[in-house]
Design an enzyme around this catalytic site. Structure first.
Site, mmCIF file in Angstrom:
data_model
loop_
_atom_site.group_PDB
_atom_site.id
_atom_site.type_symbol
_atom_site.label_atom_id
_atom_site.label_comp_id
_atom_site.label_asym_id
_atom_site.label_seq_id
_atom_site.Cartn_x
_atom_site.Cartn_y
_atom_site.Cartn_z
ATOM 1 N N HIS A 1 -37.828 6.058 30.573
ATOM 2 C CA HIS A 1 -39.024 6.924 30.479
ATOM 3 C C HIS A 1 -40.017 6.363 31.238
ATOM 4 O O HIS A 1 -40.846 5.561 30.807
ATOM 5 C CB HIS A 1 -39.313 6.804 28.902
ATOM 6 C CG HIS A 1 -40.508 7.439 28.727
ATOM 7 N ND1 HIS A 1 -40.672 8.819 28.655
ATOM 8 C CD2 HIS A 1 -41.961 7.285 28.108
ATOM 9 C CE1 HIS A 1 -41.684 9.242 28.286
ATOM 10 N NE2 HIS A 1 -42.693 8.354 27.745
ATOM 11 N N ASP B 1 -38.857 13.432 27.396
ATOM 12 C CA ASP B 1 -38.434 13.720 28.657
ATOM 13 C C ASP B 1 -37.533 15.076 28.832
ATOM 14 O O ASP B 1 -37.584 15.947 29.523
ATOM 15 C CB ASP B 1 -37.850 12.610 29.263
ATOM 16 C CG ASP B 1 -38.667 11.362 29.599
ATOM 17 O OD1 ASP B 1 -39.762 11.426 29.629
ATOM 18 O OD2 ASP B 1 -38.218 10.263 29.423
#
Ligand SMILES: NC(=O)c1ccc[n+]([C@@H]2O[C@H](COP(=O)([O-])OP(=O)(O)OC[C@H]3O[C@@H](n4cnc5c(N)ncnc54)[C@H](O)[C@@H]3O)[C@@H](O)[C@H]2O)c1
Length: 236
Positions: free
Chosen positions: A189, A161
């Site tokens: 996530h 990410d």
């Protein structure tokens, strides 16, 4: 010359997809360097033991001089006894129609048991990285149950990410990603993950003076949040 002493590395979910790429790199010395001998302990569920033996055979066949021993097991105590480094990959992947909450209910329990096993068996300065999703929540659970091990020794792998956010900023600013510093990501996530550029700099300047608010809120944040789905759709 090899440094004296063997380091023990534990990998959970050893028969799965991610571990298949990871184990080879740990065994070859890519993780702790070419001078460090490694004892690799690989854990998976009882019904995966045959598959795990296949992984063990392949690791033996690599004949890595760095690899002292490969132990495969379904027993938490064996897996974590005197371990120095843990890669916690073992978890249930998200099935069709499952929400993150459902995943957490199943996977949360795994990290209670693993945290306790680390606490009861691992080296006192053992370092742990949680890979199984939702990685940061699982990491919090694990660190909580490994109560005698310093919290700073636990981390969750949310690098993807972070990298997605840094890459979008570099593309927008038309610069190399190495010039993008101090990107933060918050949350699991998932599509609610939040990339935070409050303290980010691009070529030494505040990111928010380089990109405008409209781009940040309407393009950057949703693109980073939905990147995984967009790639799957594009590559179909
Ligand atoms: N953090 C990240 O950047 C990142 C990246 C890729 C994958 N992941 C996550 O890693 C996890 C594994 O992905 P995968 O593709 O290898 O899945 P996989 O299904 O191929 O492998 C998971 C393995 O874990 C094992 N397992 C399940 N419960 C276990 C338990 N209690 N103890 C030990 N082993 C157990 C399974 O038997 C299986 O072999 C998933 O949760 C995935 O979302 C995270």
């Amino acid at each position: 010359a090899f440094s004296s002493g063997v380091k023990t590395v534990t990998v959970t979910g050893g028969a799965g997809q991610i571990s298949y790429s990871l184990l080879l790199r740990i065994a070859s010395g890519a993780f702790l360097g070419p001078d460090q001998r490694i004892r690799l302990k690989i854990l998976d569920l009882p019904f995966m033991q045959d598959s795990l033996k296949g992984v063990q055979m392949e690791l033996h066949d690599c004949a890595f001089e760095t690899l002292d021993e490969v132990i495969v097991t379904d027993d938490l105590t064996t897996a974590f006894k005197d371990t120095d480094y843990c890669f916690l990959v073992g978890s249930k992947p998200r099935g069709p129609g499952m929400e993150r909450g459902d995943l957490l209910k199943d996977n949360g329990k795994i990290f209670v048991g693993v945290g306790q096993a680390i606490n009861d068996n691992a080296s006192r300065d053992c370092k742990t990285i949680v890979v199984g999703n939702p990685a940061n929540t699982n990491c919090l659970i694990c660190a909580h149950y490994a109560k005698d091990i310093a919290k700073k020794n636990f981390t969750a792998m949310t690098r993807l990410d972070h990298n997605r956010a840094a890459a979008q900023l570099a593309l927008k600013a038309n610069t190399n990603v190495s010039n993008v510093k101090k990107v933060a990501v918050w949350g699991n996530h998932s599509p609610t993950m939040f990339p935070d550029i409050k303290n980010t700099t691009i070529n030494g300047k505040a990111a928010r003076s380089v990109v405008d608010t409209k781009w940040e809120t309407e393009h950057f944040i949703p693109v980073v949040q939905q990147r995984g789905a967009a790639i799957i759709k594009a590559r179909k």
